[in-house]
Scaffold this active site. Structure first.
Site, PDB file in Angstrom:
ATOM      1  N   VAL A 263       0.681  -1.352  -0.019  1.00  0.00           N
ATOM      2  CA  VAL A 263      -0.135   0.090  -0.014  1.00  0.00           C
ATOM      3  C   VAL A 263       0.927   1.314  -0.067  1.00  0.00           C
ATOM      4  O   VAL A 263       0.693   2.405  -0.894  1.00  0.00           O
ATOM      5  CB  VAL A 263      -0.866   0.120   1.361  1.00  0.00           C
ATOM      6  CG1 VAL A 263      -1.665   1.262   1.395  1.00  0.00           C
ATOM      7  CG2 VAL A 263      -1.953  -1.064   1.198  1.00  0.00           C
ATOM      8  N   ALA A 264       2.194   1.091   0.630  1.00  0.00           N
ATOM      9  CA  ALA A 264       2.935   2.219   0.871  1.00  0.00           C
ATOM     10  C   ALA A 264       3.664   2.456  -0.395  1.00  0.00           C
ATOM     11  O   ALA A 264       3.741   3.721  -0.869  1.00  0.00           O
ATOM     12  CB  ALA A 264       3.804   2.101   2.061  1.00  0.00           C
ATOM     13  N   GLU A 268      -0.355   5.145  -5.776  1.00  0.00           N
ATOM     14  CA  GLU A 268      -1.721   5.220  -6.070  1.00  0.00           C
ATOM     15  C   GLU A 268      -2.299   6.818  -6.350  1.00  0.00           C
ATOM     16  O   GLU A 268      -3.067   7.103  -6.985  1.00  0.00           O
ATOM     17  CB  GLU A 268      -2.908   4.600  -5.372  1.00  0.00           C
ATOM     18  CG  GLU A 268      -3.056   5.059  -3.986  1.00  0.00           C
ATOM     19  CD  GLU A 268      -1.938   5.047  -3.038  1.00  0.00           C
ATOM     20  OE1 GLU A 268      -1.194   4.506  -3.379  1.00  0.00           O
ATOM     21  OE2 GLU A 268      -2.285   5.689  -1.814  1.00  0.00           O
ATOM     22  N   ASP A 310      -1.820  36.236 -35.553  1.00  0.00           N
ATOM     23  CA  ASP A 310      -2.099  37.275 -36.272  1.00  0.00           C
ATOM     24  C   ASP A 310      -1.694  38.716 -36.003  1.00  0.00           C
ATOM     25  O   ASP A 310      -1.602  38.788 -34.579  1.00  0.00           O
ATOM     26  CB  ASP A 310      -3.621  37.176 -36.236  1.00  0.00           C
ATOM     27  CG  ASP A 310      -4.211  36.114 -37.054  1.00  0.00           C
ATOM     28  OD1 ASP A 310      -3.621  35.534 -37.985  1.00  0.00           O
ATOM     29  OD2 ASP A 310      -5.489  35.845 -36.705  1.00  0.00           O
ATOM     30  N   ASP A 628      -8.736  29.678 -42.097  1.00  0.00           N
ATOM     31  CA  ASP A 628      -7.397  29.446 -41.285  1.00  0.00           C
ATOM     32  C   ASP A 628      -7.781  27.880 -40.325  1.00  0.00           C
ATOM     33  O   ASP A 628      -6.517  27.398 -39.707  1.00  0.00           O
ATOM     34  CB  ASP A 628      -7.672  30.430 -39.961  1.00  0.00           C
ATOM     35  CG  ASP A 628      -7.064  31.874 -40.239  1.00  0.00           C
ATOM     36  OD1 ASP A 628      -6.736  31.819 -41.454  1.00  0.00           O
ATOM     37  OD2 ASP A 628      -7.689  32.676 -39.751  1.00  0.00           O
ATOM     38  N   ASN A 690       7.469   6.868  -1.542  1.00  0.00           N
ATOM     39  CA  ASN A 690       6.976   5.623  -1.466  1.00  0.00           C
ATOM     40  C   ASN A 690       8.129   4.530  -1.464  1.00  0.00           C
ATOM     41  O   ASN A 690       7.964   3.698  -0.658  1.00  0.00           O
ATOM     42  CB  ASN A 690       6.277   5.350  -3.015  1.00  0.00           C
ATOM     43  CG  ASN A 690       4.960   5.725  -3.041  1.00  0.00           C
ATOM     44  OD1 ASN A 690       4.282   6.291  -1.888  1.00  0.00           O
ATOM     45  ND2 ASN A 690       4.581   5.897  -4.248  1.00  0.00           N
ATOM     46  N   GLU A 693      10.066   3.857   2.537  1.00  0.00           N
ATOM     47  CA  GLU A 693       9.453   2.652   3.625  1.00  0.00           C
ATOM     48  C   GLU A 693      10.017   1.596   3.170  1.00  0.00           C
ATOM     49  O   GLU A 693      10.546   0.790   3.822  1.00  0.00           O
ATOM     50  CB  GLU A 693       8.055   2.903   3.632  1.00  0.00           C
ATOM     51  CG  GLU A 693       7.397   3.758   4.747  1.00  0.00           C
ATOM     52  CD  GLU A 693       6.603   4.803   4.195  1.00  0.00           C
ATOM     53  OE1 GLU A 693       6.993   6.050   3.765  1.00  0.00           O
ATOM     54  OE2 GLU A 693       5.487   4.355   3.740  1.00  0.00           O
ATOM     55  N   ASN A 720       1.070   6.542   5.247  1.00  0.00           N
ATOM     56  CA  ASN A 720       0.952   6.513   3.745  1.00  0.00           C
ATOM     57  C   ASN A 720      -0.294   7.415   3.416  1.00  0.00           C
ATOM     58  O   ASN A 720      -0.498   8.259   2.696  1.00  0.00           O
ATOM     59  CB  ASN A 720       0.867   5.025   3.378  1.00  0.00           C
ATOM     60  CG  ASN A 720       0.614   5.095   1.568  1.00  0.00           C
ATOM     61  OD1 ASN A 720       1.638   5.639   0.859  1.00  0.00           O
ATOM     62  ND2 ASN A 720      -0.659   4.695   1.286  1.00  0.00           N
TER      63      ASN A 720
END
Ligand code: ATP
Length: 889
Positions: A263-264, A268, A310, A628, A690, A693, A720
């Site tokens: 997860v850490a 995500e 222009d 154009d 990330n 850890e 986290n």
């Protein structure tokens, strides 16, 4: 499409010449019929956003960890993890919903407008307020607002590809239907609305053609990048699991730690932060009048190396005022400004009496060869092209208006102006006689003249007279005036369009000032500093173009050493005619060195874009007319004008300028560069964080064994959840800095975290991991494991307090970026700090997270390690990116 055709054929004749609806009728219809809008199918709803959170893989990893906790009777862990799952869902939901809302609000910013005839006057109203019965007044470049029946038409061609897929424009005549969503590419018409909104043919198939939002390359790159990192993270967690088990750890306990690590380590937060950065970045751009139509443009803006712009209306104000007039008899000054009748004609500083003069005939021509509508005093009824409004205003200073002339003159034909022809002709009947008036670019009109009006008589236009006119034109153009020639012709009944524009009698020149817009000179200076070349492309005269370019600081001298055998660049500009003479190879040789193009046809813009792209440039190109569109599509960023542009140009564009201002493009480039930088900042931060850890745990397990694992599952999860999203969003929304415009454009194709940046991230993650491990060791885990873990935990948190500041800029040090100019970072780290203190010092929570309350002096270790790490990051940044070391930009 049968129904509309049927309806059109049945349209009663007397319904076709009315003055349109009046306001009360129209608002009553709007109330009963509703807005002229298509219903959107794919609207995002809170429920959809909530459900989409379940796609987040972290939730499932956490769910697995919760179940395992339950299985091994870690009930507290189970509830905490369940709480964390709720938190992840809620945070994701709130952020994503707000980002979607921000995007949604952008859609409403460009409110298309349509010209209708109401109560006999032309009005520009929001397209959504068009009702059945309204009379649409359409011309080339307009998008048809609703289904309608044509009752008046002139050389009309309509592109119906939006509806039929057929790309060849079709001619349309009276009593034929026009369909909502199609585009007028030529001519003009008036048509009565028969159906609006979902009742139109387009409404019938709307659900089939709802555009699907597509991810941009950057979004895809970030998604692919997160996937790769997730694989690395899962592999590392697997490795930690294997190491733990082989060191004799109970499988279930190790499994939870491994899942927490996963997860850490899975980044995500990346896609969500990207969405937020883009959404808010685009909103900030919109607040500065740059509306992004295609998200890709945000990315491309950062790499833009040429802006082709222009002149009229973008670099200049497009607020024309006739200041000088020249006829073969004399020259005049015109006083007064703005589109009003206030002002007089001065000759030799004396007010001039116009009675029976050439000037009077000239002004009449200016008013009659004119489609603008000017009702001095009322702002609402000033409608039309500024060039024509200026001519009309000048005529009104002589007491002439279209209305006052319409009693004597009945218009019977018009050959329309377009940027290719650079002139326009109208034919009038006055009693028994027919007379035409032509106005346009001096060279073009003069080419068709064989007489000149002088001393109240038509005399032959000999070479001397012609060169006198051209000399006067050059003189006026060199003073940056836009010069229009006016001519007339007495016509027989057997006229045709070709003969109308031949053997004309020259009446005079009208020179109008169009001041440079405020802030543009500075914006051009900024472009030059930012390594962006500015190219002016105009339909105007070369002398006018050069005079304006000098005022603006656009270089108009060729650099030394450029091959230019034909001397095309001698005066610093290329004209459309010269461009036509050059073949592609010859043009490629010099394209890089041209800054001013004059008397250019819109189609030639495409060639200019291609030549610059072939040189490796990323080209932004502005445009407003139908012709154009190809260049806008071909350019890397097509930029349409919100005020004066046509619907066709807007639809071909990637970005719309609400204020038509060049300075807004430069502001958008600055914001585009900032967004890209910010994406890089939060990606660097997230990735290094990330892996911090992972490195810490791997070092712990492999060197000390699993019993001494430096952080426990809940501690990892806490860091986290609360230490990642807020600081990374704060980095994603870091304010723009002037420095972004002091470097060269980002090389095309340079990915996120490429080269040296990856080295930086790797080094930072490694050092952070080592520092945290060192603090764990110094805290002596063998003596008091819980305290040592708390110190390791406090060190990781301290990193979160310091490191985001270091990532605010890769080339500037924290001292240069400053600490206080991004309040979000403070909010982010303050909330992380407060939560940490709560879990550490509230006994019941500390027990859940296995933490001990640290004494004040215990904090010296974590803060010291974080401080040293920050100094290290600063040194690495300076070595890798400081100017002089930098190669990429
Ligand atoms: P830019 O491309 O920078 O917007 P522009 O507005 O001068 O330049 P066009 O509108 O294509 O370009 O005009 C080209 C030329 O045609 C002008 O220089 C002028 O001489 C002439 N012209 C412009 N407007 C009209 C008009 N309404 N009627 C007749 N001639 C015109």
């Amino acid at each position: 499409m049968k129904i509309s055709e049927e309806r059109c054929r049945q349209l009663p004749e007397d319904q076709t010449d009315s003055a349109g609806l009046d306001d009360s009728e129209a608002s009553e219809k709007l109330r009963t019929e509703g807005y002229n809008e298509l219903e959107e199918k794919e609207k995002f709803t809170p429920l959809k956003v909530l459900l989409s959170q379940l796609k987040n893989v972290i939730i499932w990893v956490l769910a697995a960890a919760a179940l395992i906790s339950l299985y091994i009777d870690e009930v507290v862990n189970f509830w905490v993890i369940l709480g964390l799952i709720m938190f992840v869902i809620l945070l994701g939901f709130v952020q994503e919903y707000r980002a979607e809302k921000a995007m949604e609000s952008l859609k409403g910013i460009v409110r298309p407008k349509t010209t209708v005839l109401r109560s006999g006057t032309l009005r520009q109203i929001p397209t959504r307020e068009v009702v059945v019965g309204d009379i649409l007044v359409l011309e080339a470049g307009d998008r048809v607002a609703a289904d309608a029946c044509i009752f008046e038409t002139q050389q009309l061609k309509v592109d119906e590809s939006a509806l039929t897929g057929e790309s060849v424009p079709v001619s349309k005549n009276k009593n034929e239907p026009l369909y909502a969503g199609t585009q007028i590419v030529r001519g003009k018409c008036r048509a009565r609305v028969t159906a609006t909104g979902m009742d139109t043919e387009l409404g019938g198939i709307a659900s089939l053609i709802q555009p699907q939002a597509q991810d941009t390359p950057l979004q895809r790159e970030i998604s692919a990048f997160s996937r790769k990192l997730a694989i690395v993270a899962l592999f590392a967690s697997g490795l930690a699991l294997a190491l733990g088990i082989s060191a004799g750890a109970p499988i279930e306990e190790m499994l939870i730690i491994a899942l927490a690590l996963a997860v850490a380590a899975v980044p995500e937060g990346l896609p969500l932060t990207l969405t937020i950065t883009l959404a808010y970045g685009m909103r900030r751009m919109a607040a500065k009048n740059a509306i992004i139509r295609k998200m890709l443009a945000v990315e491309t803006l950062g790499s833009t190396s040429v802006i082709c712009t222009d002149k009229t209306g973008t670099l200049t104000k497009n607020e024309m005022t006739v200041e000088k007039i020249w006829t073969a008899d004399s020259s005049f000054e015109v006083t007064g400004s703005g589109y009003t009748a206030e002002g007089v004609f001065l000759h030799a500083r004396e007010e001039f009496d116009l009675q029976d003069s050439t000037l009077q005939v000239l002004l009449r021509g200016a008013a009659l060869c004119n489609n603008a509508s000017l009702d001095p005093g009322s702002k609402e009824d000033i409608v039309g092209d500024p060039t024509e409004l200026a001519l009309l205003a000048a005529a009104s200073k002589a007491g002439m208006s279209k209305e006052s002339l319409s009693g004597d003159y009945e218009r019977i034909h018009e050959i329309m102006f377009n940027s290719d022809r650079k002139m326009m002709t109208t034919l009038y009947r006055r009693g028994e006689n027919l007379r035409s008036f032509t106005k346009g670019a001096v060279e073009v009109v003069l080419d068709r003249c064989d007489h000149v009006f002088k001393n109240g008589r038509k005399t032959e236009l000999d070479a001397d007279a012609k060169s006198a006119i051209l000399k006067e034109n050059t003189g006026l153009a060199s003073q940056a005036y836009r010069v229009i020639a006016i001519a007339c012709k007495d016509v027989g009944e057997d006229w045709n369009e070709e003969s109308l524009e031949k053997n004309l009698t020259f009446l005079g020149l009208m020179a109008m000032a169009d001041p440079v817009r405020e802030g543009v000179t500075e914006a051009i200076g900024l472009c030059h500093e930012a390594g962006i070349k500015v190219v002016m492309i105009t339909g105007d005269n070369v002398k006018t173009a050069l005079a304006i370019s000098r005022q603006l600081g656009i270089p108009s001298r060729q650099p030394d050493g450029v091959e230019d055998p034909d001397g095309i660049l001698a005066d610093g500009a290329i004209t459309g005619e010269e461009l036509e003479e050059l073949d592609d190879a010859a043009f490629a040789e010099i394209a890089e060195h041209v800054h001013v193009y004059a008397r250019v046809m819109p189609q030639q813009k495409l060639r200019i874009v291609k030549a610059l792209q072939a040189e490796g440039h990323v080209v932004a190109m502005t445009g407003d007319g139908v012709n154009d569109a190809p260049a806008l599509k071909k350019a890397d960023i097509g930029i349409a004008m919100g005020l004066k542009g046509t619907d066709v140009a807007r639809q071909s564009s990637d970005m719309v300028l609400q204020d038509d201002n060049f300075a807004t493009i430069v502001e958008a480039v600055k914001r585009g560069r900032t967004i890209y930088d910010n994406i890089e900042k939060f990606t660097s931060y997230l990735v290094s964080r990330n892996f911090n850890e992972i490195i810490l745990i791997m070092l712990g397990i492999s060197l000390l064994g699993y019993e001494l694992v430096p952080l426990l599952a809940l501690q990892i999860l806490f860091i986290n959840m609360f230490g990642e999203i807020m600081p990374s969003i704060a980095l994603g929304l870091d304010p723009a800095r002037e420095e972004v415009m002091k470097r060269k454009p980002r090389p095309v194709g340079e990915g996120i975290l490429a080269g040296k940046k990856l080295v930086l991230v790797g080094l930072v993650a490694g050092v952070m991991g080592l520092a945290c491990f060192a603090s764990f060791l110094v805290a002596d885990p063998l003596a008091d494991l819980e305290r040592a873990r708390t110190i390791a935990f406090a060190t990781v948190v301290s990193m979160i307090l310091f490191i985001p500041f270091a990532f605010r800029s890769l080339d500037l040090s924290v001292l240069e970026t400053g600490f206080f100019n991004n309040r979000l970072i403070f909010a982010g780290i303050l909330s992380t700090l407060l939560l940490t203190l709560v879990v550490m010092y509230v006994p019941f929570l500390a027990a859940i997270f296995d933490l001990v309350p640290l004494a004040l002096q215990d904090w010296l270790l974590p803060l010291g390690f974080a401080g040293v790490t920050m100094v290290f990051v600063e040194i690495v940044k300076a070595l890798l990116f400081r100017k002089g070391f930098r190669k990429s930009y």
